[in-house]
Each structure stands twice: as structure tokens, then as C-alpha cells.
Design a protein around this motif. Sequence first.
Motif, short mmCIF file in Angstrom:
data_model
loop_
_atom_site.label_atom_id
_atom_site.label_comp_id
_atom_site.label_asym_id
_atom_site.label_seq_id
_atom_site.Cartn_x
_atom_site.Cartn_y
_atom_site.Cartn_z
N LEU A 154 15.91 4.09 10.74
CA LEU A 154 14.48 3.81 10.79
C LEU A 154 14.03 3.25 9.45
O LEU A 154 14.26 3.88 8.41
CB LEU A 154 13.71 5.09 11.12
N CYS A 155 13.41 2.09 9.47
CA CYS A 155 13.00 1.41 8.25
C CYS A 155 11.49 1.16 8.25
O CYS A 155 10.87 1.02 9.31
CB CYS A 155 13.70 0.05 8.13
N THR A 156 10.93 1.10 7.05
CA THR A 156 9.55 0.66 6.89
C THR A 156 9.57 -0.65 6.10
O THR A 156 10.62 -1.09 5.62
CB THR A 156 8.71 1.71 6.14
N PHE A 157 8.40 -1.26 5.98
CA PHE A 157 8.33 -2.55 5.32
C PHE A 157 7.95 -2.44 3.84
O PHE A 157 7.82 -3.45 3.16
CB PHE A 157 7.34 -3.46 6.05
N ASN A 158 7.75 -1.20 3.37
CA ASN A 158 7.50 -0.99 1.95
C ASN A 158 7.89 0.44 1.59
O ASN A 158 8.29 1.22 2.47
CB ASN A 158 6.02 -1.26 1.59
N GLN A 159 7.80 0.76 0.32
CA GLN A 159 8.13 2.08 -0.16
C GLN A 159 6.84 2.82 -0.54
O GLN A 159 5.76 2.26 -0.54
CB GLN A 159 9.04 1.99 -1.38
N GLY A 160 6.99 4.12 -0.85
CA GLY A 160 5.85 4.89 -1.32
C GLY A 160 5.39 5.94 -0.34
O GLY A 160 5.93 6.10 0.76
N ALA A 161 4.37 6.68 -0.76
CA ALA A 161 3.90 7.83 0.01
C ALA A 161 3.39 7.42 1.39
O ALA A 161 3.70 8.06 2.40
CB ALA A 161 2.80 8.56 -0.77
#
Length: 216
Positions: free
Chosen positions: A150-157
Motif C-alpha cells: 500500500l503506497c501513498t503519494f507523499n510522506q508525513g503525518a
Amino acid sequence: MTIAVPDSLGLAGEDVRGVLALARASAPNIRFDVRPEQIELHTTTPHSRDTRLDCGVALLNVRLALQGHGIRPLVTLLPGPTAHDAAAAVRLGGYQEPSPDVLALLHALRTHRRTWTTFPELASWRGLLARAAEVERAWLHVKNSTELVLCTFNQGAAAEIRAGQAMQRVMLTAGTVGFAVSPAMDPISLSALRADLRPCLGNTLVPQMVLRLGAG
């Protein structure tokens, strides 16, 4: 002694209690502050990656439960002082009859439906689960026949809260068609995973977790 739950978002207190009970089922470590104009989600321990993922799970549950009552939730992640530094706040965004997809996800959430007996064929679940992740602005990379990343398009909280929502939607979506998807239970180095997948994912997608068909 039962503590009264205040009315919120146009729902009576008892209906709000039911929403919170459903939300807590998958994320017991999240605290909810109920106000007339919004429901706030707070972590009960200091903010960490794990608590933010849990918050995402609880937030997806809240959204589905509210949609089941015909409420369109309006969500703000990390809203700051306006929501007492909550991890997320949910306000009334209007009214809408629950769709068949929402009702199916609610049924999976309420019944903890996990009836798989064999691994389904890749073609039968890949598109279904990929679309579930995309609804939450996430992406599923198929690592092999039983593992997904599972991936997101950016990092961070905020991305980690979003990943928790996507994970929960993917797992519930799998439950609606009778098989299970669960987080991998063995320790995983995110930095190593990201380095390993960078050649095929590039720098646009940020791996957040490994999911497996089956029980983890």
C-alpha cells in the motif's frame, strides 16, 4: 453507569454512540471528542506512525457509519488549534443516501466478515482492491500473488492517516466478497522496502505497508 453522548452533526446522542462504537471496533486506542459541530479523533498516546495508522482506520469507520445515517462527512486531517490539535475532525458536509457499496462495507465492518477458504485468482481481486485504495488517494502495488504494498503519494503525518484509511477500506472491500486481507505481521523495515521498490515505483509513490491475502 452509561455516560450520555451529546448530539452531533444532526444526529441524536444515541446514534452518535453507535457511530463511535463502530469506529472503536478496529481502533480502540483512539479517543473521540464529540461536539455539536464536529467529531474529533485524538490519539491516546503521543503521535507516532502506528497511532496515525490507527487513527486512519477509526476515521474510515466513522465516515462509513455516518454515511450509513445519510450524512456526507467532511474530513480535515491535522486541523490544528481549531479542533484542539486533533489528528482529524469530521464535520457535516451535507446529506446523501448511502450507496450499495457503503452498505456492503458497513456489513463487512459489523460482521467482521472473513470467510475466505482459498486464495482467489489474481484477476478476481486486483482491480477491486486497487479501486478501494484509490478512493482513499492511495495506490496498491502487487508484489506477488499473495502480497500487496500500500503506497501513498507523499510522506508525513497526513499521509500515514490516509494510509490507515486506505488499509481499512481495502480490508473491508475484501471482506465484502468473502476473502481476507491483513497487514503483514512480521517486522518490516520501511526504508528497506522503499529502497527495494524504488526501481519499479520511482519517487512518486511512497510504500507505507505490506498487506497479505490471509491472516498476516
